[in-house]
Design a protein around this motif. Sequence first.
Motif, PDB file in Angstrom:
ATOM      1  N   ASP A 148       3.833  28.648  80.499  1.00  0.00           N
ATOM      2  CA  ASP A 148       4.592  29.640  81.258  1.00  0.00           C
ATOM      3  C   ASP A 148       5.589  29.002  82.204  1.00  0.00           C
ATOM      4  OD1 ASP A 148       2.810  28.605  83.043  1.00  0.00           O
ATOM      5  OD2 ASP A 148       1.871  30.505  83.573  1.00  0.00           O
ATOM      6  N   THR A 149       5.505  27.684  82.373  1.00  0.00           N
ATOM      7  CA  THR A 149       6.529  26.956  83.137  1.00  0.00           C
ATOM      8  C   THR A 149       7.707  26.597  82.233  1.00  0.00           C
ATOM      9  OG1 THR A 149       4.898  26.026  84.655  1.00  0.00           O
ATOM     10  CG2 THR A 149       7.017  24.884  84.493  1.00  0.00           C
ATOM     11  N   ALA A 150       7.386  26.138  81.026  1.00  0.00           N
ATOM     12  CA  ALA A 150       8.432  25.693  80.097  1.00  0.00           C
ATOM     13  C   ALA A 150       9.313  26.846  79.646  1.00  0.00           C
ATOM     14  CB  ALA A 150       7.818  24.997  78.893  1.00  0.00           C
ATOM     15  N   TRP A 151       8.737  28.020  79.437  1.00  0.00           N
ATOM     16  CA  TRP A 151       9.558  29.161  79.026  1.00  0.00           C
ATOM     17  C   TRP A 151       9.294  30.363  79.924  1.00  0.00           C
ATOM     18  CZ3 TRP A 151       6.905  26.352  75.186  1.00  0.00           C
ATOM     19  CH2 TRP A 151       5.606  26.759  74.913  1.00  0.00           C
ATOM     20  N   ALA A 152       9.362  30.095  81.226  1.00  0.00           N
ATOM     21  CA  ALA A 152       9.286  31.189  82.194  1.00  0.00           C
ATOM     22  C   ALA A 152      10.459  32.146  82.004  1.00  0.00           C
ATOM     23  CB  ALA A 152       9.284  30.629  83.614  1.00  0.00           C
ATOM     24  N   SER A 153      11.554  31.635  81.494  1.00  0.00           N
ATOM     25  CA  SER A 153      12.725  32.432  81.148  1.00  0.00           C
ATOM     26  C   SER A 153      13.353  31.815  79.915  1.00  0.00           C
ATOM     27  CB  SER A 153      13.734  32.451  82.298  1.00  0.00           C
ATOM     28  OG  SER A 153      14.279  31.150  82.497  1.00  0.00           O
ATOM     29  N   LEU A 154      14.262  32.549  79.294  1.00  0.00           N
ATOM     30  CA  LEU A 154      14.940  32.022  78.113  1.00  0.00           C
ATOM     31  C   LEU A 154      15.813  30.836  78.477  1.00  0.00           C
ATOM     32  CD1 LEU A 154      14.885  32.682  75.155  1.00  0.00           C
ATOM     33  CD2 LEU A 154      16.856  34.185  75.480  1.00  0.00           C
ATOM     34  N   ALA A 155      16.375  30.851  79.682  1.00  0.00           N
ATOM     35  CA  ALA A 155      17.172  29.715  80.143  1.00  0.00           C
ATOM     36  C   ALA A 155      16.300  28.478  80.294  1.00  0.00           C
ATOM     37  CB  ALA A 155      17.852  30.054  81.465  1.00  0.00           C
ATOM     38  N   SER A 156      15.089  28.649  80.768  1.00  0.00           N
ATOM     39  CA  SER A 156      14.159  27.529  80.897  1.00  0.00           C
ATOM     40  C   SER A 156      13.785  26.987  79.529  1.00  0.00           C
ATOM     41  CB  SER A 156      12.904  27.971  81.653  1.00  0.00           C
ATOM     42  OG  SER A 156      11.961  26.933  81.711  1.00  0.00           O
ATOM     43  N   PHE A 157      13.532  27.886  78.560  1.00  0.00           N
ATOM     44  CA  PHE A 157      13.202  27.435  77.214  1.00  0.00           C
ATOM     45  C   PHE A 157      14.324  26.590  76.623  1.00  0.00           C
ATOM     46  CE2 PHE A 157      13.819  28.010  72.662  1.00  0.00           C
ATOM     47  CZ  PHE A 157      12.639  27.446  72.182  1.00  0.00           C
ATOM     48  N   ASP A 158      15.567  26.962  76.911  1.00  0.00           N
ATOM     49  CA  ASP A 158      16.692  26.216  76.362  1.00  0.00           C
ATOM     50  C   ASP A 158      16.644  24.753  76.791  1.00  0.00           C
ATOM     51  OD1 ASP A 158      19.150  26.064  74.876  1.00  0.00           O
ATOM     52  OD2 ASP A 158      20.159  25.868  76.795  1.00  0.00           O
ATOM     53  N   ARG A 159      16.198  24.481  78.013  1.00  0.00           N
ATOM     54  CA  ARG A 159      16.083  23.091  78.480  1.00  0.00           C
ATOM     55  C   ARG A 159      14.920  22.376  77.801  1.00  0.00           C
ATOM     56  NH1 ARG A 159      17.197  25.810  83.453  1.00  0.00           N
ATOM     57  NH2 ARG A 159      14.993  25.783  84.039  1.00  0.00           N
ATOM     58  N   TRP A 160      13.895  23.126  77.408  1.00  0.00           N
ATOM     59  CA  TRP A 160      12.676  22.541  76.839  1.00  0.00           C
ATOM     60  C   TRP A 160      12.646  22.596  75.314  1.00  0.00           C
ATOM     61  CZ3 TRP A 160       8.335  20.259  79.054  1.00  0.00           C
ATOM     62  CH2 TRP A 160       8.300  20.232  80.447  1.00  0.00           C
ATOM     63  N   ARG A 161      13.629  23.192  74.666  1.00  0.00           N
ATOM     64  CA  ARG A 161      13.486  23.528  73.251  1.00  0.00           C
ATOM     65  C   ARG A 161      13.174  22.319  72.368  1.00  0.00           C
ATOM     66  NH1 ARG A 161      18.380  26.149  70.384  1.00  0.00           N
ATOM     67  NH2 ARG A 161      18.392  27.604  72.132  1.00  0.00           N
ATOM     68  N   ASP A 162      13.846  21.182  72.578  1.00  0.00           N
ATOM     69  CA  ASP A 162      13.566  20.013  71.730  1.00  0.00           C
ATOM     70  C   ASP A 162      12.183  19.441  72.018  1.00  0.00           C
ATOM     71  OD1 ASP A 162      15.926  20.124  70.322  1.00  0.00           O
ATOM     72  OD2 ASP A 162      17.000  18.792  71.685  1.00  0.00           O
ATOM     73  N   ALA A 163      11.743  19.525  73.259  1.00  0.00           N
ATOM     74  CA  ALA A 163      10.388  19.081  73.597  1.00  0.00           C
ATOM     75  C   ALA A 163       9.351  19.942  72.880  1.00  0.00           C
ATOM     76  CB  ALA A 163      10.171  19.147  75.110  1.00  0.00           C
ATOM     77  N   VAL A 164       9.601  21.240  72.804  1.00  0.00           N
ATOM     78  CA  VAL A 164       8.678  22.140  72.106  1.00  0.00           C
ATOM     79  C   VAL A 164       8.663  21.818  70.618  1.00  0.00           C
ATOM     80  CG1 VAL A 164       8.073  24.540  71.657  1.00  0.00           C
ATOM     81  CG2 VAL A 164       9.114  23.917  73.841  1.00  0.00           C
ATOM     82  N   VAL A 165       9.821  21.523  70.044  1.00  0.00           N
ATOM     83  CA  VAL A 165       9.903  21.164  68.632  1.00  0.00           C
ATOM     84  C   VAL A 165       9.058  19.924  68.345  1.00  0.00           C
ATOM     85  CG1 VAL A 165      11.454  20.231  66.856  1.00  0.00           C
ATOM     86  CG2 VAL A 165      12.123  22.250  68.180  1.00  0.00           C
ATOM     87  N   ILE A 166       9.179  18.908  69.186  1.00  0.00           N
ATOM     88  CA  ILE A 166       8.398  17.679  68.992  1.00  0.00           C
ATOM     89  C   ILE A 166       6.915  17.972  69.138  1.00  0.00           C
ATOM     90  CG2 ILE A 166       7.926  15.371  69.900  1.00  0.00           C
ATOM     91  CD1 ILE A 166      10.859  15.249  70.779  1.00  0.00           C
ATOM     92  N   ALA A 167       6.548  18.768  70.137  1.00  0.00           N
ATOM     93  CA  ALA A 167       5.131  19.078  70.376  1.00  0.00           C
ATOM     94  C   ALA A 167       4.519  19.796  69.182  1.00  0.00           C
ATOM     95  CB  ALA A 167       4.990  19.920  71.645  1.00  0.00           C
ATOM     96  N   VAL A 168       5.208  20.786  68.661  1.00  0.00           N
ATOM     97  CA  VAL A 168       4.673  21.549  67.532  1.00  0.00           C
ATOM     98  C   VAL A 168       4.621  20.691  66.269  1.00  0.00           C
ATOM     99  CG1 VAL A 168       5.145  23.503  65.992  1.00  0.00           C
ATOM    100  CG2 VAL A 168       5.356  23.778  68.469  1.00  0.00           C
ATOM    101  N   GLY A 169       5.545  19.780  66.119  1.00  0.00           N
ATOM    102  CA  GLY A 169       5.556  18.924  64.943  1.00  0.00           C
ATOM    103  C   GLY A 169       4.537  17.804  64.969  1.00  0.00           C
ATOM    104  N   SER A 170       3.985  17.510  66.149  1.00  0.00           N
ATOM    105  CA  SER A 170       3.091  16.350  66.244  1.00  0.00           C
ATOM    106  C   SER A 170       1.718  16.652  66.833  1.00  0.00           C
ATOM    107  CB  SER A 170       3.754  15.264  67.104  1.00  0.00           C
ATOM    108  OG  SER A 170       4.026  15.762  68.413  1.00  0.00           O
ATOM    109  N   GLY A 171       1.517  17.838  67.399  1.00  0.00           N
ATOM    110  CA  GLY A 171       0.261  18.138  68.084  1.00  0.00           C
ATOM    111  C   GLY A 171      -0.849  18.600  67.166  1.00  0.00           C
ATOM    112  N   SER A 172      -2.023  18.796  67.738  1.00  0.00           N
ATOM    113  CA  SER A 172      -3.180  19.280  66.987  1.00  0.00           C
ATOM    114  C   SER A 172      -3.052  20.764  66.695  1.00  0.00           C
ATOM    115  CB  SER A 172      -4.460  19.052  67.808  1.00  0.00           C
ATOM    116  OG  SER A 172      -4.454  19.884  68.967  1.00  0.00           O
ATOM    117  N   TRP A 173      -3.892  21.257  65.783  1.00  0.00           N
ATOM    118  CA  TRP A 173      -3.871  22.675  65.455  1.00  0.00           C
ATOM    119  C   TRP A 173      -4.152  23.528  66.698  1.00  0.00           C
ATOM    120  CZ3 TRP A 173      -2.651  26.813  62.907  1.00  0.00           C
ATOM    121  CH2 TRP A 173      -3.402  27.975  63.050  1.00  0.00           C
ATOM    122  N   GLU A 174      -5.172  23.162  67.457  1.00  0.00           N
ATOM    123  CA  GLU A 174      -5.540  23.962  68.618  1.00  0.00           C
ATOM    124  C   GLU A 174      -4.426  23.979  69.661  1.00  0.00           C
ATOM    125  OE1 GLU A 174      -7.436  21.733  67.193  1.00  0.00           O
ATOM    126  OE2 GLU A 174      -9.070  22.970  66.375  1.00  0.00           O
TER     127      GLU A 174
END
Length: 605
Positions: A148-174
Amino acid sequence: MRLLEMKEVEALVRRVAGTPGWARWPASVWETARRPLFALVAASLRNTEDKPIPRSTAGFLEALVQGALERTEQLKTDAHTALQRLAALTLSSGGTIPQGEFGAEPDIQPLLTTALVVRRGRTLSFTLPVIEQYFGAQALLTGVVKPDTAWASLASFDRWRDAVVIAVGSGSWERTSALLIDLAGRYPGAASWVVEKALSEHFSPAGDKDAPDLPDGAECARRLRTALAVWIEAVKPLSERTRLVGAEGRLVTIAARCEGARVITVAWPPEASPTLVSGGELPRQWQSPIPEGALWKRSQRVDSTESAWPWKVSLRWLREEFEHVLSSKALPLRDTSPNRAERRWAIARLLMDQHRNLLHPPISADVALTKVRQVLTLLAGSTDTEYVTLGGRWWSAHPSVQPKDLREFASDLEAGRGVGPDGRLHRPWAVPDRAESPRSRWGWGLYSREAQLRFVQEVYPAALDIYEEAVTTWMPRLGPTLDWACALPIRLTGIIEWDQEDKPSLHYYVSPLPLGAKTEVVVTATSSDSDLARSLRSREDIEKSVAALSERSPAAVPWFRHIYTDTRVHLSGNTPATDLAYKWIAYHLQHLSLVTFGYRLPESN
């Protein structure tokens, strides 16, 4: 920096790796490799036997950072945690922070020692944005940063979007599921965009002998159903019009089994699922193409190194169902919608077997009412899910005519809706006004230039009306990330031109209007050398529109992709405004990976 062309990527990879090796890259990887830095990553990996070329955007980002980390000797566990905390701070503040926000000098020195962080004056930042995004991803996966910090708003998500992509591509299922459940609940369009960028399209890279085994079939089915349930909930009410949701909102039953890197799945309507698959495991003795009562049986290879693969597979299922819904072009809208008027006209022409008549002559309401009553009598006992044969043929394009549509049509005529003062139904838009023209054998030749301009000025506002209502009614949570919808209210500005044969074409762009204004269309006829035509082609007005959106709704800018458009003017269809609106919707959903790239709606007649 401009994107590389195909020949330039090939030349760069060949120069570094000595071999092209790019022809079989997935579309997502090809788009990533057009960026010079990532093309170099691909080339260097191509030249390394034990490192396959990444098959996703997330894989590229991770490979790029790993190359930097391998050259950093001082990256100890404590420094790794500190880098995550720094990334959380810099991503939340735009890339640079006052050094005091991180800590005292003893806290800062270990960061500087890694050579991944630079101090300029009294500020701290990462040496490269991609490294910042990498440690931001680690912060998301380890819980240093809450979603809820990374995408508290859509503008916030825009700053984090590549970090989220890396996390989803490399993290565990849970962990990746926890992230995607939260993101899809807030911004489902952003979640589908992330999944498309983060995960491979098809299967594990060839030769990856260390790829882990997939879970058993029951666990795969559970994960697929978990992801699908989130997608369904996130994009309601549109998802409720798909086969994935049964009576009382119940989700389809899914069973699966694994054969190496391949997952075989079967889905049943919730009311028709067999007891043999109640545990989710698909029996191996079921080898038939499609088991009785099932919606589908599918076999596909997945990348077992990406734990979040069920999110990609279930998104593909949803995408196919969306395409089916959009193909019918039949989302219920308000009674006064232009879509409703067009459907009345199209059904009347089908009933009277006039759907191919390019002149669009009026139709007697009394005759049409008598005809539809006769058809409904013949259809007594038919279900509303069946389609109706009208006009001597099976109507497979638009509109999708079912008994309920005919009852609605009869009700409209009985109430006088859509019936003119002369007791006849008329086409809602401009009709041909020069049937004796030498070019009348072509659809456009039946219309004078004045009639063509009037047609465009009538149809395009109606299409935008249908687009806006369909999005706000049926996909409201996608609106903030859906191209034109995120910029509403908007103005469509265009010019219509004619070639030497008097064939019309339209050139237009879309710009945001002040909040509270009403969406509008301004189309004029002009010559190709007019000031307006030159302005459109120079893109000056488009740049101004993006600047205006940045000032009014900055969070919408990354999602507002539409630019200058050239298109033919289609004059002869029965439902031109509806067709245009659904074409826009499908095109915009492609950018969120909710419709297959290149998908085209059926043509209307």
